[in-house]
Each structure stands twice: as structure tokens, then as C-alpha cells.
Design a protein around this motif. Sequence first.
Motif, PDB file in Angstrom:
ATOM      1  N   ARG A 176       0.811  -1.226   0.000  1.00  0.00           N
ATOM      2  CA  ARG A 176       0.000   0.000   0.000  1.00  0.00           C
ATOM      3  C   ARG A 176       0.844   1.277   0.000  1.00  0.00           C
ATOM      4  NH1 ARG A 176      -4.355  -0.628   4.446  1.00  0.00           N
ATOM      5  NH2 ARG A 176      -2.696   0.239   5.724  1.00  0.00           N
ATOM      6  N   ASN A 177       2.080   1.170   0.450  1.00  0.00           N
ATOM      7  CA  ASN A 177       2.931   2.371   0.476  1.00  0.00           C
ATOM      8  C   ASN A 177       3.163   2.952  -0.915  1.00  0.00           C
ATOM      9  OD1 ASN A 177       3.224   2.243   3.204  1.00  0.00           O
ATOM     10  ND2 ASN A 177       5.065   0.953   3.107  1.00  0.00           N
ATOM     11  N   PHE A 178       2.945   2.102  -1.917  1.00  0.00           N
ATOM     12  CA  PHE A 178       3.186   2.562  -3.290  1.00  0.00           C
ATOM     13  C   PHE A 178       1.889   2.762  -4.070  1.00  0.00           C
ATOM     14  CE2 PHE A 178       7.028   0.154  -2.065  1.00  0.00           C
ATOM     15  CZ  PHE A 178       7.944   1.195  -2.141  1.00  0.00           C
ATOM     16  N   LEU A 179       0.754   2.764  -3.364  1.00  0.00           N
ATOM     17  CA  LEU A 179      -0.530   2.901  -4.068  1.00  0.00           C
ATOM     18  C   LEU A 179      -1.165   4.269  -3.805  1.00  0.00           C
ATOM     19  CD1 LEU A 179      -2.181  -0.596  -3.487  1.00  0.00           C
ATOM     20  CD2 LEU A 179      -1.044   0.248  -5.540  1.00  0.00           C
ATOM     21  N   TRP A 180      -1.512   4.941  -4.875  1.00  0.00           N
ATOM     22  CA  TRP A 180      -2.185   6.234  -4.807  1.00  0.00           C
ATOM     23  C   TRP A 180      -3.416   6.173  -5.709  1.00  0.00           C
ATOM     24  CZ3 TRP A 180      -0.337  10.859  -2.348  1.00  0.00           C
ATOM     25  CH2 TRP A 180       0.894  10.701  -1.694  1.00  0.00           C
ATOM     26  N   ALA A 181      -4.499   6.790  -5.283  1.00  0.00           N
ATOM     27  CA  ALA A 181      -5.713   6.854  -6.102  1.00  0.00           C
ATOM     28  C   ALA A 181      -5.694   8.169  -6.883  1.00  0.00           C
ATOM     29  CB  ALA A 181      -6.951   6.778  -5.211  1.00  0.00           C
ATOM     30  N   ALA A 182      -5.737   8.052  -8.208  1.00  0.00           N
ATOM     31  CA  ALA A 182      -5.631   9.238  -9.065  1.00  0.00           C
ATOM     32  C   ALA A 182      -6.915  10.057  -9.044  1.00  0.00           C
ATOM     33  CB  ALA A 182      -5.315   8.809 -10.491  1.00  0.00           C
ATOM     34  N   GLN A 183      -6.745  11.360  -9.059  1.00  0.00           N
ATOM     35  CA  GLN A 183      -7.876  12.284  -9.160  1.00  0.00           C
ATOM     36  C   GLN A 183      -7.600  13.251 -10.313  1.00  0.00           C
ATOM     37  OE1 GLN A 183      -7.967  14.307  -5.346  1.00  0.00           O
ATOM     38  NE2 GLN A 183      -8.922  12.585  -4.294  1.00  0.00           N
ATOM     39  N   THR A 184      -8.393  14.272 -10.424  1.00  0.00           N
ATOM     40  CA  THR A 184      -8.047  15.438 -11.238  1.00  0.00           C
ATOM     41  C   THR A 184      -8.135  16.639 -10.307  1.00  0.00           C
ATOM     42  OG1 THR A 184     -10.323  15.963 -11.956  1.00  0.00           O
ATOM     43  CG2 THR A 184      -9.067  14.391 -13.302  1.00  0.00           C
ATOM     44  N   PRO A 185      -7.464  17.760 -10.639  1.00  0.00           N
ATOM     45  CA  PRO A 185      -6.771  18.089 -11.873  1.00  0.00           C
ATOM     46  C   PRO A 185      -5.538  17.224 -12.176  1.00  0.00           C
ATOM     47  CG  PRO A 185      -7.185  20.083 -10.583  1.00  0.00           C
ATOM     48  CD  PRO A 185      -7.539  18.919  -9.728  1.00  0.00           C
ATOM     49  N   GLN A 186      -5.324  17.068 -13.492  1.00  0.00           N
ATOM     50  CA  GLN A 186      -4.081  16.508 -14.013  1.00  0.00           C
ATOM     51  C   GLN A 186      -3.546  17.554 -14.991  1.00  0.00           C
ATOM     52  OE1 GLN A 186      -4.547  12.476 -15.496  1.00  0.00           O
ATOM     53  NE2 GLN A 186      -5.233  11.762 -13.487  1.00  0.00           N
ATOM     54  N   GLY A 187      -2.262  17.888 -14.872  1.00  0.00           N
ATOM     55  CA  GLY A 187      -1.721  18.982 -15.675  1.00  0.00           C
ATOM     56  C   GLY A 187      -0.555  18.546 -16.538  1.00  0.00           C
ATOM     57  N   PHE A 188      -0.433  19.159 -17.715  1.00  0.00           N
ATOM     58  CA  PHE A 188       0.574  18.707 -18.681  1.00  0.00           C
ATOM     59  C   PHE A 188       1.090  19.870 -19.527  1.00  0.00           C
ATOM     60  CE2 PHE A 188      -2.664  15.510 -17.939  1.00  0.00           C
ATOM     61  CZ  PHE A 188      -1.902  14.430 -17.528  1.00  0.00           C
ATOM     62  N   LEU A 189       2.264  19.627 -20.091  1.00  0.00           N
ATOM     63  CA  LEU A 189       2.779  20.486 -21.143  1.00  0.00           C
ATOM     64  C   LEU A 189       1.911  20.193 -22.376  1.00  0.00           C
ATOM     65  CD1 LEU A 189       5.273  22.371 -21.622  1.00  0.00           C
ATOM     66  CD2 LEU A 189       6.489  20.339 -22.415  1.00  0.00           C
ATOM     67  N   VAL A 190       1.332  21.224 -22.959  1.00  0.00           N
ATOM     68  CA  VAL A 190       0.361  21.010 -24.040  1.00  0.00           C
ATOM     69  C   VAL A 190       0.967  20.225 -25.204  1.00  0.00           C
ATOM     70  CG1 VAL A 190      -1.047  22.195 -25.787  1.00  0.00           C
ATOM     71  CG2 VAL A 190      -1.011  23.041 -23.439  1.00  0.00           C
ATOM     72  N   SER A 191       2.201  20.574 -25.587  1.00  0.00           N
ATOM     73  CA  SER A 191       2.812  19.896 -26.742  1.00  0.00           C
ATOM     74  C   SER A 191       2.941  18.392 -26.493  1.00  0.00           C
ATOM     75  CB  SER A 191       4.177  20.514 -27.058  1.00  0.00           C
ATOM     76  OG  SER A 191       5.000  20.450 -25.905  1.00  0.00           O
ATOM     77  N   GLN A 192       3.316  18.014 -25.254  1.00  0.00           N
ATOM     78  CA  GLN A 192       3.453  16.584 -24.925  1.00  0.00           C
ATOM     79  C   GLN A 192       2.096  15.894 -24.857  1.00  0.00           C
ATOM     80  OE1 GLN A 192       5.702  15.911 -21.334  1.00  0.00           O
ATOM     81  NE2 GLN A 192       7.645  15.933 -22.411  1.00  0.00           N
ATOM     82  N   LEU A 193       1.119  16.581 -24.279  1.00  0.00           N
ATOM     83  CA  LEU A 193      -0.206  15.958 -24.139  1.00  0.00           C
ATOM     84  C   LEU A 193      -0.831  15.715 -25.520  1.00  0.00           C
ATOM     85  CD1 LEU A 193      -2.373  14.934 -22.190  1.00  0.00           C
ATOM     86  CD2 LEU A 193      -3.339  17.239 -22.144  1.00  0.00           C
ATOM     87  N   LYS A 194      -0.642  16.678 -26.414  1.00  0.00           N
ATOM     88  CA  LYS A 194      -1.155  16.532 -27.788  1.00  0.00           C
ATOM     89  C   LYS A 194      -0.523  15.315 -28.456  1.00  0.00           C
ATOM     90  CE  LYS A 194      -2.357  21.053 -29.557  1.00  0.00           C
ATOM     91  NZ  LYS A 194      -1.938  22.202 -30.309  1.00  0.00           N
ATOM     92  N   LYS A 195       0.799  15.220 -28.289  1.00  0.00           N
ATOM     93  CA  LYS A 195       1.546  14.127 -28.905  1.00  0.00           C
ATOM     94  C   LYS A 195       1.077  12.790 -28.323  1.00  0.00           C
ATOM     95  CE  LYS A 195       6.432  13.288 -29.876  1.00  0.00           C
ATOM     96  NZ  LYS A 195       7.764  13.774 -29.529  1.00  0.00           N
ATOM     97  N   ALA A 196       0.936  12.739 -26.994  1.00  0.00           N
ATOM     98  CA  ALA A 196       0.526  11.498 -26.329  1.00  0.00           C
ATOM     99  C   ALA A 196      -0.850  11.051 -26.830  1.00  0.00           C
ATOM    100  CB  ALA A 196       0.499  11.713 -24.815  1.00  0.00           C
ATOM    101  N   HIS A 197      -1.766  12.006 -26.979  1.00  0.00           N
ATOM    102  CA  HIS A 197      -3.108  11.638 -27.454  1.00  0.00           C
ATOM    103  C   HIS A 197      -3.075  11.156 -28.900  1.00  0.00           C
ATOM    104  CE1 HIS A 197      -6.194  12.196 -24.400  1.00  0.00           C
ATOM    105  NE2 HIS A 197      -5.409  13.113 -23.868  1.00  0.00           N
ATOM    106  N   GLN A 198      -2.203  11.753 -29.708  1.00  0.00           N
ATOM    107  CA  GLN A 198      -2.106  11.317 -31.102  1.00  0.00           C
ATOM    108  C   GLN A 198      -1.542   9.895 -31.178  1.00  0.00           C
ATOM    109  OE1 GLN A 198      -3.423  12.987 -33.724  1.00  0.00           O
ATOM    110  NE2 GLN A 198      -2.982  11.044 -34.796  1.00  0.00           N
ATOM    111  N   ILE A 199      -0.503   9.625 -30.372  1.00  0.00           N
ATOM    112  CA  ILE A 199       0.088   8.276 -30.353  1.00  0.00           C
ATOM    113  C   ILE A 199      -0.966   7.270 -29.879  1.00  0.00           C
ATOM    114  CG2 ILE A 199       1.846   6.804 -29.258  1.00  0.00           C
ATOM    115  CD1 ILE A 199       3.649   9.345 -29.093  1.00  0.00           C
ATOM    116  N   ALA A 200      -1.732   7.646 -28.856  1.00  0.00           N
ATOM    117  CA  ALA A 200      -2.774   6.756 -28.324  1.00  0.00           C
ATOM    118  C   ALA A 200      -3.811   6.449 -29.403  1.00  0.00           C
ATOM    119  CB  ALA A 200      -3.437   7.411 -27.117  1.00  0.00           C
ATOM    120  N   LYS A 201      -4.175   7.474 -30.152  1.00  0.00           N
ATOM    121  CA  LYS A 201      -5.169   7.277 -31.214  1.00  0.00           C
ATOM    122  C   LYS A 201      -4.619   6.334 -32.285  1.00  0.00           C
ATOM    123  CE  LYS A 201      -8.168   9.768 -34.361  1.00  0.00           C
ATOM    124  NZ  LYS A 201      -8.179  10.842 -35.361  1.00  0.00           N
ATOM    125  N   ASP A 202      -3.383   6.605 -32.697  1.00  0.00           N
ATOM    126  CA  ASP A 202      -2.770   5.796 -33.751  1.00  0.00           C
ATOM    127  C   ASP A 202      -2.615   4.335 -33.342  1.00  0.00           C
ATOM    128  OD1 ASP A 202      -2.602   8.115 -35.162  1.00  0.00           O
ATOM    129  OD2 ASP A 202      -0.464   8.470 -34.797  1.00  0.00           O
TER     130      ASP A 202
END
Length: 226
Positions: A153-179
Motif C-alpha cells: 500500500r505504500n506505493f498505491l495512490w488513487a488518481a484524481q483530477t486536476p491533471q496537468g501537462f505540457l500542451v505539446s506533450q499531451l497533444k503528442k501522447a493523445h495522437q500516439i494513443a489514437k494511432d
Amino acid sequence: MIILHLLIPAAGSGSRMKAGKNKLLLNLNGESILYWTLKAVFLSEKVSWVGIIGQPHDRSEIINSIKEFAGKINWINGGNTRQESVRNGVNNLPSNAVKVLIHDGARCLIKSKLIDKCFTELEENDAVILAVKVTDTIKVVNENRIIKETPNRNFLWAAQTPQGFLVSQLKKAHQIAKDNSWNVTDDASLFERLKWPVKIIEGNSTNIKITSPIDLKIASLFLGNS
Ligand code: CTP
Ligand code: MG
């Protein structure tokens, strides 16, 4: 100082809420769920641009339910999944957007101070998420619900939002995910798959996501006491 943008995914259908409509339009202490989310967002000192990602058929009802803020938001059409909605959002940010926070419309108990904390951390990091330490003992099971393991459990975290990103990286990540037809339920997961670091910011366990009818009751109590 960098201008920080914030996107609110609000294009779901709320199937687990079983209300027959987008759950963000449901009444919570006299206002829509989305109204409370926006109230916290606009109390934040750091927010400079806000986009709501919604389904075209919900647009007028959404705008009507957040009248007070209607003049301050930018509308972006959502997609069939949260992932597709965020991809549309990121691809429709103003061209000067460098960093962006994504905050689910369904997390209406977010405190503006926590939004500010995410923005501050995002100025120093390329990817951050709000999360809380897991307090239950978590079991990993197989398809027959037989327990395979109990992660530390020491290594377990429950994710929430906000989640923040560099726009250029987030765009790229979403494109790779789509492809590559990746399907994920949050944006940090894309970064993890790409082995891009994501920093955790400790959040607050009251920042629940309104998912099922019981969450509405809990949120109503919290809002009444805040
Ligand atoms: N969301 C979105 N676009 C979608 C699906 C979800 O923008 N196609 C948004 C929701 O409006 C919500 C957030 O993503 O603010 C988190 O999703 P979730 O809690 O799963 O909401 P719903 O998808 O509406 O609910 P359900 O999964 O029960 O249908
Ligand atoms: Mg969903």
C-alpha cells in the motif's frame, strides 16, 4: 508567468448514475453539479482560460445551468469517450497555450486552493496529477475473482483530477494513443505508457468523483458543511 489554461471534460452520459441524462446537469444543493465545479475553478487565482468540453445536444442545458459563468467559458465539442473528449479539448486550445490542467466536471468538490497548487507545481513540472494515498488493502484478482496478489500500500495512490501537462506533450501522447488504439481512463496513463514522468501532488479525499447516486448524497453533505 506562463498563462495556464484549464479544460473541463463534461461530455459524458452518466450511465452509472442511471438518471437518463448527463449527470453533471443533476441538481446538487440547488445548482447543477457542473456549476459547483466551475465555482471552484473561478475562485482559483491562477485560472486565465477555461474550456468546457461537452456534447452538442447538452450545450444549451449546460450553459443555462452555469449562467453566472457562461460569458467566461469557451465551448468545445466532446467525443464518445473521455479520452476522445480530452483529445478534442487539447487540439482546440488557443495557440498560446503552453501548459494545461484537465479537471473532470464530475469532481465538483475540488477546492480552489488545490487547483492553485496544481498550477504552481505545473509551472515547475511537465506533468502532474492530484492523488490521495490508498487507505484500503487492495487485491489484484484473476478473471474468477481469485486473489493473485496484495500490492504494498505504500506505493498505491488513487488518481484524481486536476491533471496537468505540457500542451505539446499531451497533444503528442493523445495522437500516439489514437494511432495505436490505446484506451485509458485518465491522461496520466498515456504518459506512463510512454515512460514520461508524472509527478503526484497529494490531494484531499473529499475531492470525490460523482459517479453513483450515493456520491450525490455525500457531496450534498460536504457542500452543506463547507
Ligand atoms: N466525459 C467526457 N466525455 C465522455 C465521457 C466522459 O468528457 N465521452 C467526462 C464526464 O463528463 C466526467 C469525466 O469525463 O466529467 C469523468 O467521466 P465519468 O465519471 O466516467 O462520467 P460519465 O462517463 O458521464 O459516467 P459513466 O461512465 O457512468 O457513464
Ligand atoms: Mg465514463
